[in-house]
Write a protein that holds these residues in place. Structure first.
Motif, mmCIF file in Angstrom:
data_model
loop_
_atom_site.group_PDB
_atom_site.id
_atom_site.type_symbol
_atom_site.label_atom_id
_atom_site.label_comp_id
_atom_site.label_asym_id
_atom_site.label_seq_id
_atom_site.Cartn_x
_atom_site.Cartn_y
_atom_site.Cartn_z
ATOM 1 N N VAL A 161 0.822 -1.218 0.000
ATOM 2 C CA VAL A 161 0.000 0.000 0.000
ATOM 3 C C VAL A 161 0.853 1.265 0.000
ATOM 4 N N THR A 162 2.014 1.244 0.678
ATOM 5 C CA THR A 162 2.836 2.450 0.707
ATOM 6 C C THR A 162 3.477 2.725 -0.641
ATOM 7 N N ARG A 163 3.899 1.666 -1.321
ATOM 8 C CA ARG A 163 4.479 1.876 -2.652
ATOM 9 C C ARG A 163 3.422 2.367 -3.636
ATOM 10 N N ALA A 164 2.219 1.819 -3.528
ATOM 11 C CA ALA A 164 1.135 2.279 -4.395
ATOM 12 C C ALA A 164 0.808 3.739 -4.099
ATOM 13 N N HIS A 165 0.779 4.085 -2.828
ATOM 14 C CA HIS A 165 0.493 5.470 -2.419
ATOM 15 C C HIS A 165 1.563 6.419 -2.942
ATOM 16 N N GLN A 166 2.823 6.053 -2.777
ATOM 17 C CA GLN A 166 3.905 6.922 -3.240
ATOM 18 C C GLN A 166 3.921 7.025 -4.762
ATOM 19 N N THR A 167 3.624 5.933 -5.443
ATOM 20 C CA THR A 167 3.581 5.966 -6.901
ATOM 21 C C THR A 167 2.505 6.929 -7.394
ATOM 22 N N LEU A 168 1.351 6.926 -6.742
ATOM 23 C CA LEU A 168 0.294 7.867 -7.129
ATOM 24 C C LEU A 168 0.708 9.311 -6.859
ATOM 25 N N LEU A 169 1.442 9.540 -5.771
ATOM 26 C CA LEU A 169 1.956 10.889 -5.493
ATOM 27 C C LEU A 169 2.900 11.342 -6.598
ATOM 28 N N VAL A 220 -7.886 13.996 -14.336
ATOM 29 C CA VAL A 220 -6.940 12.972 -13.878
ATOM 30 C C VAL A 220 -6.424 13.302 -12.482
ATOM 31 N N ILE A 221 -6.023 14.555 -12.265
ATOM 32 C CA ILE A 221 -5.476 14.949 -10.956
ATOM 33 C C ILE A 221 -6.544 14.861 -9.875
ATOM 34 N N THR A 222 -7.779 15.197 -10.212
ATOM 35 C CA THR A 222 -8.872 15.090 -9.244
ATOM 36 C C THR A 222 -9.062 13.640 -8.807
ATOM 37 N N THR A 223 -9.023 12.733 -9.780
ATOM 38 C CA THR A 223 -9.142 11.303 -9.461
ATOM 39 C C THR A 223 -7.962 10.830 -8.626
ATOM 40 N N ILE A 266 -5.405 8.893 -3.713
ATOM 41 C CA ILE A 266 -4.300 9.098 -2.763
ATOM 42 C C ILE A 266 -4.836 9.174 -1.347
ATOM 43 N N SER A 267 -5.946 9.877 -1.177
ATOM 44 C CA SER A 267 -6.561 9.981 0.146
ATOM 45 C C SER A 267 -7.035 8.621 0.640
ATOM 46 N N THR A 268 -7.616 7.833 -0.255
ATOM 47 C CA THR A 268 -8.083 6.497 0.118
ATOM 48 C C THR A 268 -6.917 5.599 0.512
ATOM 49 N N LEU A 269 -5.861 5.624 -0.287
ATOM 50 C CA LEU A 269 -4.699 4.788 0.013
ATOM 51 C C LEU A 269 -3.983 5.231 1.280
ATOM 52 N N GLU A 270 -4.016 6.527 1.560
ATOM 53 C CA GLU A 270 -3.380 7.011 2.792
ATOM 54 C C GLU A 270 -4.053 6.402 4.011
ATOM 55 N N GLY A 280 6.433 10.672 10.651
ATOM 56 C CA GLY A 280 5.011 10.560 10.891
ATOM 57 C C GLY A 280 4.519 9.217 10.401
ATOM 58 N N VAL A 281 3.219 9.049 10.326
ATOM 59 C CA VAL A 281 2.655 7.744 9.989
ATOM 60 C C VAL A 281 3.026 7.320 8.570
ATOM 61 N N VAL A 282 2.777 8.176 7.590
ATOM 62 C CA VAL A 282 3.046 7.798 6.204
ATOM 63 C C VAL A 282 4.537 7.581 5.982
ATOM 64 N N LEU A 283 5.356 8.484 6.500
ATOM 65 C CA LEU A 283 6.802 8.347 6.335
ATOM 66 C C LEU A 283 7.311 7.117 7.088
ATOM 67 N N GLY A 284 6.755 6.875 8.261
ATOM 68 C CA GLY A 284 7.142 5.692 9.019
ATOM 69 C C GLY A 284 6.792 4.406 8.285
ATOM 70 N N ALA A 285 5.640 4.398 7.640
ATOM 71 C CA ALA A 285 5.233 3.229 6.855
ATOM 72 C C ALA A 285 6.193 2.991 5.696
ATOM 73 N N ARG A 286 6.650 4.070 5.069
ATOM 74 C CA ARG A 286 7.608 3.920 3.961
ATOM 75 C C ARG A 286 8.930 3.349 4.457
ATOM 76 N N VAL A 287 9.392 3.839 5.588
ATOM 77 C CA VAL A 287 10.653 3.343 6.146
ATOM 78 C C VAL A 287 10.538 1.855 6.476
ATOM 79 N N LEU A 288 9.446 1.464 7.111
ATOM 80 C CA LEU A 288 9.231 0.050 7.439
ATOM 81 C C LEU A 288 9.146 -0.790 6.168
ATOM 82 N N ALA A 289 8.413 -0.294 5.177
ATOM 83 C CA ALA A 289 8.212 -1.058 3.946
ATOM 84 C C ALA A 289 9.516 -1.330 3.227
#
Length: 406
Positions: free
Chosen positions: A136-144, A246-249, A254-258, A281-290
């Motif tokens: 989920v974190t890689r998918a979230h970051q890819t969408l960002l 596209v950006i709206t979608t 991104i909000s859902t994946l977060e 924080g939570v998102v950054l911590g998840a990336r580090v763990l992943a």
């Protein structure tokens, strides 16, 4: 022992089996999936001794994840996931002609694991929770990253035909919901100039100082700017509407994946230790763990973790010449996360800031200083995970206090 080189592709695997003397026992192409992995087990069984253990089979492959790797590990084989650049360098050792083939790559991988397995990083199994966090974190970051790419395309288009929009919406950001609503409603300078204060204010709902922002936006949109002809402007407006959609979608997904990132990360037993680290924080911590994973024994020391993170420098020395360089072969996602952590940590932790200031006083550049700060923070994280303790500023930076006393 058996040594297996596995050159994988999307639909098949080229496999070579060698014995301890380097003799090629078998070369074969296997299909991807259950049929292929079944034939792989049959192939190994033909050459392995009756009293041998599955761990006596060493497999070298240019990936460390996926169903195939998982199946190999589940069978008890020792799997070594190598970087493609490592494999390419070893192939050059075996042959300087520059020839390359799938069979040749499988041979190089088999020879590599036979002669250098003690130098290679063995694939260690992460927990299911960590694997889920990685997905989920890689998918979230890819969408960002995708949103950033589309935002840049949107910016280029606006600059070419509607520069007033860039001036008017700059304080809000092109990916913000109010700007996307206004661009969808008025994608041309003529249409934007007709926007009323009430229309702009409606798009800004939920923001502070709506009246002041709406007035400033309207004034900027009604100013004089260079533009394009009517036909060209209409064509640009069509592309902008598509980019806005596209950006709206992407914003919604991104909000859902977060939310998914937060939910999965919160289930991991290391979550609280990671969140106690400065700048995380939570998102950054998840990336580090992943990106680090949680397999026990994967990092034998803080130095091993730093090397994998790409934060530790490399030294090149020849005779009297000695230079220190940053590592350019690294996990981009992990480096990005650690850079963000260091950037945040210098703002919220006094000891981290003092270390950063010390580096800057020695004429170390900003990015280089952040890399060194990140390197230190990786070592601190390793110690906390090893001892199962939360970050403590006094303990983590005690060496600095002792140095000052001395």
């Amino acid at each position: 022992m058996l040594f297996v080189g596995d050159d994988w592709a999307e639909e098949h695997h080229d496999v070579e089996v060698q014995d301890e003397a380097g003799k090629v026992l078998k070369r074969v192409r296997l299909p991807e999936g259950i049929a292929g992995i079944s034939r792989f087990h049959e192939l190994v069984a033909r050459f392995v001794a009756e009293d041998a253990e599955p761990s006596d089979v060493l497999v070298c492959i240019e990936t460390d994840r996926g169903p195939w790797v998982r199946a190999l590990r589940a069978a008890g084989y020792r799997v070594f996931g190598v970087d493609p650049k490592q494999a390419a360098r070893h192939r050059e050792i075996l042959s300087s002609s520059g020839a390359k083939s799938d069979r040749g790559d499988a041979h190089a991988l088999a020879d590599m694991v036979r002669t250098r397995h003690h130098q290679l990083l063995e694939v260690a199994g992460d927990s299911e929770v960590a694997e889920a966090v990685k997905v989920v974190t890689r998918a979230h970051q890819t969408l960002l990253w995708e949103r950033t790419r589309h935002m840049l395309r949107l910016r280029v288009a606006l600059r070419d035909y509607f520069p007033a929009a860039l001036d008017a919406y700059k304080p809000l950001g092109l990916t913000s919901e109010p700007v996307l609503k206004l661009l969808a409603k008025a994608p041309t300078s003529a249409a934007a100039a007709k926007l009323t204060i009430s229309q702009i204010s409606a798009a800004l709902k939920g923001r502070r100082d709506i009246a002041g922002k709406a007035a400033a936006i309207q004034q900027s949109l009604r100013g004089e700017h260079l533009g394009q002809s009517g036909l060209v402007t209409a064509a640009y407006a069509s592309t902008v509407r598509a980019l806005v959609a596209v950006i709206t979608t992407l914003n919604a997904e991104i909000s859902t994946l977060e939310s998914e990132v937060e939910a999965h990360f919160g289930r991991h037993p290391d979550a609280e230790i990671i969140l106690s680290q400065p700048g995380i924080g939570v998102v950054l911590g998840a990336r580090v763990l992943a990106e680090f994973g949680d397999a026990p024994g994967r990092y034998t020391s803080a130095k091993a973790r730093k090397n994998y993170a790409g934060t530790s420098p490399i030294t090149r020395q020849s005779g009297k010449m000695r230079t220190v360089h940053a590592r350019f072969v690294h996990n981009d996602r992990l480096v990005d996360a650690l850079h963000l952590q260091a950037s945040c940590a210098i703002l919220h932790d006094s000891e981290v800031r003092a270390y950063y200031d010390q580096l800057r006083a020695r004429d170390v550049g900003h990015n280089a200083a952040l890399r060194q700060v990140g390197n230190r923070l990786v070592g601190i994280l390793h110690g906390c995970l090893k001892t199962r303790t939360h970050y403590d500023q006094t303990t983590a930076w005690s060496h600095r206090s002792q140095a000052l006393i001395a």
